[in-house]
Scaffold this motif. Sequence first.
Motif, PDB file in Angstrom:
ATOM      1  N   UNK A  68      38.649  28.618  13.473  1.00  0.00           N
ATOM      2  CA  UNK A  68      37.457  28.651  14.324  1.00  0.00           C
ATOM      3  C   UNK A  68      37.519  29.803  15.295  1.00  0.00           C
ATOM      4  N   UNK A  69      36.335  30.242  15.713  1.00  0.00           N
ATOM      5  CA  UNK A  69      36.227  31.120  16.879  1.00  0.00           C
ATOM      6  C   UNK A  69      35.257  30.478  17.855  1.00  0.00           C
ATOM      7  N   UNK A  70      35.505  30.703  19.151  1.00  0.00           N
ATOM      8  CA  UNK A  70      34.603  30.194  20.176  1.00  0.00           C
ATOM      9  C   UNK A  70      34.363  28.701  20.073  1.00  0.00           C
ATOM     10  N   UNK A  71      33.086  28.321  20.175  1.00  0.00           N
ATOM     11  CA  UNK A  71      32.727  26.906  20.138  1.00  0.00           C
ATOM     12  C   UNK A  71      32.828  26.314  18.735  1.00  0.00           C
ATOM     13  N   UNK A  72      33.158  27.137  17.739  1.00  0.00           N
ATOM     14  CA  UNK A  72      33.363  26.624  16.390  1.00  0.00           C
ATOM     15  C   UNK A  72      34.516  25.659  16.276  1.00  0.00           C
ATOM     16  N   UNK A 117      29.593  17.846  23.528  1.00  0.00           N
ATOM     17  CA  UNK A 117      29.126  19.079  22.895  1.00  0.00           C
ATOM     18  C   UNK A 117      29.666  20.265  23.681  1.00  0.00           C
ATOM     19  N   UNK A 118      30.140  21.287  22.986  1.00  0.00           N
ATOM     20  CA  UNK A 118      30.497  22.530  23.657  1.00  0.00           C
ATOM     21  C   UNK A 118      29.595  23.644  23.138  1.00  0.00           C
ATOM     22  N   UNK A 119      29.238  24.561  24.015  1.00  0.00           N
ATOM     23  CA  UNK A 119      28.294  25.594  23.612  1.00  0.00           C
ATOM     24  C   UNK A 119      28.490  26.849  24.445  1.00  0.00           C
ATOM     25  N   UNK A 120      27.995  27.963  23.911  1.00  0.00           N
ATOM     26  CA  UNK A 120      27.999  29.235  24.621  1.00  0.00           C
ATOM     27  C   UNK A 120      26.668  29.416  25.334  1.00  0.00           C
ATOM     28  N   UNK A 173      41.055  31.553  29.222  1.00  0.00           N
ATOM     29  CA  UNK A 173      40.220  30.473  29.757  1.00  0.00           C
ATOM     30  C   UNK A 173      39.253  29.925  28.724  1.00  0.00           C
ATOM     31  N   UNK A 174      38.990  30.696  27.678  1.00  0.00           N
ATOM     32  CA  UNK A 174      38.049  30.263  26.651  1.00  0.00           C
ATOM     33  C   UNK A 174      38.731  29.518  25.497  1.00  0.00           C
ATOM     34  N   UNK A 175      40.033  29.317  25.597  1.00  0.00           N
ATOM     35  CA  UNK A 175      40.726  28.437  24.654  1.00  0.00           C
ATOM     36  C   UNK A 175      40.526  26.999  25.129  1.00  0.00           C
ATOM     37  N   UNK A 176      39.422  26.431  24.724  1.00  0.00           N
ATOM     38  CA  UNK A 176      39.003  25.118  25.219  1.00  0.00           C
ATOM     39  C   UNK A 176      39.858  23.990  24.649  1.00  0.00           C
ATOM     40  N   UNK A 177      39.887  22.870  25.375  1.00  0.00           N
ATOM     41  CA  UNK A 177      40.482  21.623  24.900  1.00  0.00           C
ATOM     42  C   UNK A 177      41.974  21.747  24.597  1.00  0.00           C
ATOM     43  N   UNK A 178      42.684  22.522  25.378  1.00  0.00           N
ATOM     44  CA  UNK A 178      44.114  22.703  25.107  1.00  0.00           C
ATOM     45  C   UNK A 178      44.901  21.413  25.325  1.00  0.00           C
ATOM     46  N   UNK A 179      44.481  20.572  26.256  1.00  0.00           N
ATOM     47  CA  UNK A 179      45.168  19.292  26.454  1.00  0.00           C
ATOM     48  C   UNK A 179      45.013  18.401  25.225  1.00  0.00           C
TER      49      UNK A 179
END
Length: 247
Positions: free
Chosen positions: A113-117, A65-68, A147-153
């Motif tokens: 998506x934006x953010x955790x979306x 789960x990812x969240x703000x 840094x908030x561009x999550x899961x880039x790998x």
Amino acid sequence: MVQWVEGHVVGKTTWSQRLVSLQVDADIAPFEAGQFIKLGLEVGAEAVGRPYSLVNAPGERPLEFCFSVVPGGPLSKRLAALNAGDSILVAPHASGFLILREVISGSHLWLIASGTGIGPFLSILKTAEPWQRFERIVLVHAARLVSELMYRDTISEFAETHTDKFVFIPFVSREPTDFALPGRIPQAIENGQLETRAGIKFSAAQSQIMLCGNPQMVDEIQQLLIERGLKKHRRREPGNISVESYW
């Protein structure tokens, strides 16, 4: 009243001061990629729960789960303080209709998506179905900071595996980059930048668009697409635009 199962945190990723991902071991019922589930903690004399999208694909473990972290919120700050071994409450059943079973056929799938979306879209892209059903897939993710561009790998793996089908378009609004589009997604739809970067156009005949994120962004994009001749998808009236509405 929500019935809970006890889970345990097995890992945590801190992306930034405000974005966190938790990996959780818990026994839940089968779910569909794109759905969300409630997480909870005992706060005082009661369990406080909120819905969070599952990032992992069905059958993939642990749950993720990812969240703000919401300032002053009753739960997110406490979730962000958890570490491996800590207990967490998990609802046994997932919910939500931001799933490919609800999306009609088309040539192009846009996941915006934006953010955790971005979470439910990663779950969807980890399954075989989108790659089998669509000729082109465009994943768009807007963040304030790099840094908030999550899961880039994870996203890079999609690009390497599906070179001919997949394009990732990041947006960063609050710092300059040499790779992301600046500003906001609605503006890039209005001025044509998004379609130019994707190499395809929005089309009522070919496009299916799934939206998840900031409610204002979602509303603005829906309106722009409707003005372009696309329409919101409903079971009784199939269309092009699917939206998650648990915010």
